[in-house]
Design an enzyme around this catalytic site. Structure first.
Site, PDB file in Angstrom:
ATOM      1  N   TYR A  53       0.827  -1.217   0.000  1.00  0.00           N
ATOM      2  CA  TYR A  53       0.000   0.000   0.000  1.00  0.00           C
ATOM      3  C   TYR A  53       0.855   1.260   0.000  1.00  0.00           C
ATOM      4  O   TYR A  53       0.468   2.286  -0.554  1.00  0.00           O
ATOM      5  CB  TYR A  53      -0.997  -0.030   1.164  1.00  0.00           C
ATOM      6  CG  TYR A  53      -2.153  -0.972   0.857  1.00  0.00           C
ATOM      7  CD1 TYR A  53      -2.131  -2.303   1.279  1.00  0.00           C
ATOM      8  CD2 TYR A  53      -3.223  -0.566   0.065  1.00  0.00           C
ATOM      9  CE1 TYR A  53      -3.151  -3.184   0.947  1.00  0.00           C
ATOM     10  CE2 TYR A  53      -4.250  -1.426  -0.280  1.00  0.00           C
ATOM     11  CZ  TYR A  53      -4.203  -2.740   0.156  1.00  0.00           C
ATOM     12  OH  TYR A  53      -5.212  -3.612  -0.204  1.00  0.00           O
ATOM     13  N   ARG A  56       1.511   1.811  -3.678  1.00  0.00           N
ATOM     14  CA  ARG A  56       0.302   2.307  -4.388  1.00  0.00           C
ATOM     15  C   ARG A  56       0.009   3.752  -3.993  1.00  0.00           C
ATOM     16  O   ARG A  56      -0.399   4.571  -4.808  1.00  0.00           O
ATOM     17  CB  ARG A  56      -0.893   1.402  -4.077  1.00  0.00           C
ATOM     18  CG  ARG A  56      -0.853   0.039  -4.743  1.00  0.00           C
ATOM     19  CD  ARG A  56      -2.122  -0.734  -4.480  1.00  0.00           C
ATOM     20  NE  ARG A  56      -3.284  -0.073  -5.061  1.00  0.00           N
ATOM     21  CZ  ARG A  56      -4.548  -0.363  -4.707  1.00  0.00           C
ATOM     22  NH1 ARG A  56      -4.785  -1.284  -3.781  1.00  0.00           N
ATOM     23  NH2 ARG A  56      -5.570   0.237  -5.270  1.00  0.00           N
ATOM     24  N   GLN A  86     -15.390   3.254  -6.367  1.00  0.00           N
ATOM     25  CA  GLN A  86     -14.708   2.060  -5.856  1.00  0.00           C
ATOM     26  C   GLN A  86     -13.208   2.371  -5.707  1.00  0.00           C
ATOM     27  O   GLN A  86     -12.455   1.565  -5.166  1.00  0.00           O
ATOM     28  CB  GLN A  86     -14.882   0.885  -6.815  1.00  0.00           C
ATOM     29  CG  GLN A  86     -16.339   0.483  -7.005  1.00  0.00           C
ATOM     30  CD  GLN A  86     -16.498  -0.548  -8.092  1.00  0.00           C
ATOM     31  OE1 GLN A  86     -16.362  -1.756  -7.867  1.00  0.00           O
ATOM     32  NE2 GLN A  86     -16.763  -0.099  -9.299  1.00  0.00           N
ATOM     33  N   ASN A  87     -12.804   3.521  -6.231  1.00  0.00           N
ATOM     34  CA  ASN A  87     -11.385   3.851  -6.252  1.00  0.00           C
ATOM     35  C   ASN A  87     -10.917   4.384  -4.901  1.00  0.00           C
ATOM     36  O   ASN A  87     -11.685   5.039  -4.188  1.00  0.00           O
ATOM     37  CB  ASN A  87     -11.096   4.896  -7.347  1.00  0.00           C
ATOM     38  CG  ASN A  87     -11.443   4.363  -8.731  1.00  0.00           C
ATOM     39  OD1 ASN A  87     -11.548   3.147  -8.938  1.00  0.00           O
ATOM     40  ND2 ASN A  87     -11.664   5.264  -9.682  1.00  0.00           N
ATOM     41  N   VAL A  88      -9.676   4.066  -4.591  1.00  0.00           N
ATOM     42  CA  VAL A  88      -9.125   4.507  -3.300  1.00  0.00           C
ATOM     43  C   VAL A  88      -8.173   5.686  -3.485  1.00  0.00           C
ATOM     44  O   VAL A  88      -7.648   6.218  -2.512  1.00  0.00           O
ATOM     45  CB  VAL A  88      -8.400   3.324  -2.592  1.00  0.00           C
ATOM     46  CG1 VAL A  88      -9.433   2.281  -2.139  1.00  0.00           C
ATOM     47  CG2 VAL A  88      -7.343   2.683  -3.477  1.00  0.00           C
ATOM     48  N   ASP A  89      -8.009   6.132  -4.758  1.00  0.00           N
ATOM     49  CA  ASP A  89      -7.189   7.336  -4.972  1.00  0.00           C
ATOM     50  C   ASP A  89      -8.052   8.573  -4.689  1.00  0.00           C
ATOM     51  O   ASP A  89      -9.266   8.454  -4.527  1.00  0.00           O
ATOM     52  CB  ASP A  89      -6.644   7.377  -6.422  1.00  0.00           C
ATOM     53  CG  ASP A  89      -7.755   7.426  -7.473  1.00  0.00           C
ATOM     54  OD1 ASP A  89      -7.789   6.547  -8.364  1.00  0.00           O
ATOM     55  OD2 ASP A  89      -8.603   8.339  -7.398  1.00  0.00           O
ATOM     56  N   HIS A 104     -14.708   1.675  -1.112  1.00  0.00           N
ATOM     57  CA  HIS A 104     -13.627   0.749  -0.749  1.00  0.00           C
ATOM     58  C   HIS A 104     -12.528   1.434   0.046  1.00  0.00           C
ATOM     59  O   HIS A 104     -11.413   0.924   0.131  1.00  0.00           O
ATOM     60  CB  HIS A 104     -13.062   0.082  -2.009  1.00  0.00           C
ATOM     61  CG  HIS A 104     -14.086  -0.791  -2.688  1.00  0.00           C
ATOM     62  ND1 HIS A 104     -13.943  -1.242  -3.974  1.00  0.00           N
ATOM     63  CD2 HIS A 104     -15.289  -1.269  -2.264  1.00  0.00           C
ATOM     64  CE1 HIS A 104     -14.999  -1.985  -4.307  1.00  0.00           C
ATOM     65  NE2 HIS A 104     -15.830  -1.996  -3.280  1.00  0.00           N
ATOM     66  N   GLY A 170     -15.807   3.057 -16.059  1.00  0.00           N
ATOM     67  CA  GLY A 170     -14.496   2.460 -15.770  1.00  0.00           C
ATOM     68  C   GLY A 170     -14.512   1.356 -14.742  1.00  0.00           C
ATOM     69  O   GLY A 170     -13.578   1.225 -13.944  1.00  0.00           O
ATOM     70  N   SER A 172     -15.472  -2.963 -14.203  1.00  0.00           N
ATOM     71  CA  SER A 172     -15.851  -4.239 -14.840  1.00  0.00           C
ATOM     72  C   SER A 172     -17.118  -4.812 -14.210  1.00  0.00           C
ATOM     73  O   SER A 172     -17.610  -5.864 -14.610  1.00  0.00           O
ATOM     74  CB  SER A 172     -14.701  -5.242 -14.692  1.00  0.00           C
ATOM     75  OG  SER A 172     -14.466  -5.497 -13.299  1.00  0.00           O
TER      76      SER A 172
HETATM   77  N1  APR Z   1     -11.863   4.237 -20.070  1.00  0.00           N
HETATM   78  C1  APR Z   1     -12.949   3.504 -19.707  1.00  0.00           C
HETATM   79  N2  APR Z   1     -12.876   2.259 -19.167  1.00  0.00           N
HETATM   80  C2  APR Z   1     -11.639   1.747 -18.984  1.00  0.00           C
HETATM   81  C3  APR Z   1     -10.454   2.444 -19.322  1.00  0.00           C
HETATM   82  C4  APR Z   1     -10.604   3.750 -19.886  1.00  0.00           C
HETATM   83  N3  APR Z   1      -9.540   4.482 -20.235  1.00  0.00           N
HETATM   84  N4  APR Z   1      -9.386   1.653 -19.016  1.00  0.00           N
HETATM   85  C5  APR Z   1      -9.896   0.511 -18.510  1.00  0.00           C
HETATM   86  N5  APR Z   1     -11.237   0.565 -18.488  1.00  0.00           N
HETATM   87  C6  APR Z   1     -12.178  -0.445 -17.984  1.00  0.00           C
HETATM   88  C7  APR Z   1     -11.777  -1.882 -18.261  1.00  0.00           C
HETATM   89  O1  APR Z   1     -12.281  -2.293 -19.524  1.00  0.00           O
HETATM   90  C8  APR Z   1     -12.455  -2.619 -17.112  1.00  0.00           C
HETATM   91  O2  APR Z   1     -13.754  -3.073 -17.484  1.00  0.00           O
HETATM   92  O3  APR Z   1     -12.200  -0.321 -16.587  1.00  0.00           O
HETATM   93  C9  APR Z   1     -12.579  -1.570 -16.011  1.00  0.00           C
HETATM   94  C10 APR Z   1     -11.692  -1.837 -14.815  1.00  0.00           C
HETATM   95  O4  APR Z   1     -12.149  -3.016 -14.198  1.00  0.00           O
HETATM   96  P1  APR Z   1     -11.355  -3.611 -12.947  1.00  0.00           P
HETATM   97  O5  APR Z   1      -9.911  -3.681 -13.245  1.00  0.00           O
HETATM   98  O6  APR Z   1     -12.079  -4.855 -12.523  1.00  0.00           O
HETATM   99  O7  APR Z   1     -11.527  -2.499 -11.815  1.00  0.00           O
HETATM  100  P2  APR Z   1     -12.801  -2.182 -10.931  1.00  0.00           P
HETATM  101  O8  APR Z   1     -14.063  -2.544 -11.646  1.00  0.00           O
HETATM  102  O9  APR Z   1     -12.666  -0.801 -10.437  1.00  0.00           O
HETATM  103  O10 APR Z   1     -12.610  -3.201  -9.681  1.00  0.00           O
HETATM  104  C11 APR Z   1     -13.556  -3.132  -8.655  1.00  0.00           C
HETATM  105  O11 APR Z   1     -12.255  -4.720  -7.371  1.00  0.00           O
HETATM  106  O12 APR Z   1     -10.405  -5.624  -6.327  1.00  0.00           O
HETATM  107  C12 APR Z   1     -11.451  -4.772  -6.198  1.00  0.00           C
HETATM  108  O13 APR Z   1     -11.292  -3.049  -4.621  1.00  0.00           O
HETATM  109  C13 APR Z   1     -10.966  -3.363  -5.951  1.00  0.00           C
HETATM  110  O14 APR Z   1     -12.286  -1.353  -6.281  1.00  0.00           O
HETATM  111  C14 APR Z   1     -11.780  -2.518  -6.933  1.00  0.00           C
HETATM  112  C15 APR Z   1     -12.893  -3.460  -7.342  1.00  0.00           C
END
Ligand code: APR
Length: 227
Positions: A53, A56, A86-89, A104, A170, A172
């Protein structure tokens, strides 16, 4: 003022140089979350988790808000906006957004394992895993690990349910309960999902498969009637 809710994920900060979790260079592609992001991992190896951490946090502190973060902040000119992230930044706050709910937790904050109400903001600084806290515990990241309860759930759900417009950007949509929150949006609300890759979405959600740094400024211009 009409109400706007933004649900954001790591894809929003990708162009700021911060890793997503499940993308090709995702954090969980290169690290096992079970050894870094669970209460058991902390018990097993406080030094490893603190170091993960610290790295990060330093990266997030050096990053800059993106065009998408700034467009979201601009939307406050025309909408009472709540961000459910969901972002921690802290890029939403540094872009100027005023109401940000971190489901989160927050990378830049730590809390005392002996007294959860004892917290401190680090301003990007590293934590010494052996520093004893006032309560005799250690400083743990104030982030929500797998198996822990997310923060601000009720407030966030209310923001989604009462929104006239919703943007999901942004993410998944793989981690619950955050992934299901969008389903609580009102039928009559305008609902938009912005993502780089395709997603399975329920009826009623308009999908824009475009990078956030293009889609969000365009939406802000369209919805505010000016750049
Ligand atoms: N513009 C739009 N979407 C984007 C871009 C971009 N420039 N770059 C990546 N993505 C999309 C990817 O296609 C993906 O579907 O952002 C999504 C990121 O998905 P993850 O990596 O799963 O991240 P996230 O959904 O935030 O994860 C949720 O999982 O582990 C936990 O706590 C962690 O908060 C996190 C949570």
């Amino acid at each position: 003022m009409p109400k706007l809710c933004i649900i954001s994920g790591s894809g929003l900060s990708a162009s700021a140089g911060l890793s997503t979790f499940r993308g090709p260079d995702g954090l969980w592609r290169n690290h096992d979350p079970m050894t870094l992001a669970t209460p058991e991992a902390w018990q097993r190896d406080r030094h490893l988790v603190t170091e993960f951490y610290n790295e990060r946090r330093a990266k997030a502190w050096q990053a800059e808000p993106t065009a998408a973060h700034r467009a979201i902040a601009r939307l406050e000119e025309g909408f009472e906006t709540t961000i459910v992230t969901q972002n921690v930044d802290s890029l939403h706050e540094r872009a100027g957004s005023s109401r940000v709910l971190h489901l989160h937790g927050e990378l830049d904050r730590v809390r005392d394992t002996a007294d959860p109400n004892q917290r401190k903001d680090l301003h990007g600084a590293a934590v010494d895993p052996d520093e004893q806290t006032p309560g005799g515990g250690y400083w743990r990241p104030n982030v929500v690990w797998f198996g822990e309860t997310i923060h601000h759930y009720d407030e966030a759900l209310d923001a989604v349910a009462s929104a006239d417009r919703l943007i999901v950007v942004g993410t998944s949509l793989t981690v619950q309960p955050a992934a299901s929150m969008m389903l609580y949006a009102a039928d009559q609300a305008e609902k938009v999902v912005v993502n780089a890759e395709p997603l399975d979405l329920p009826e009623g959600f308009r999908f824009i498969q475009t990078p956030a740094d293009e889609a969000l400024p365009a939406l802000a211009k369209q919805w505010l009637g000016h750049v």
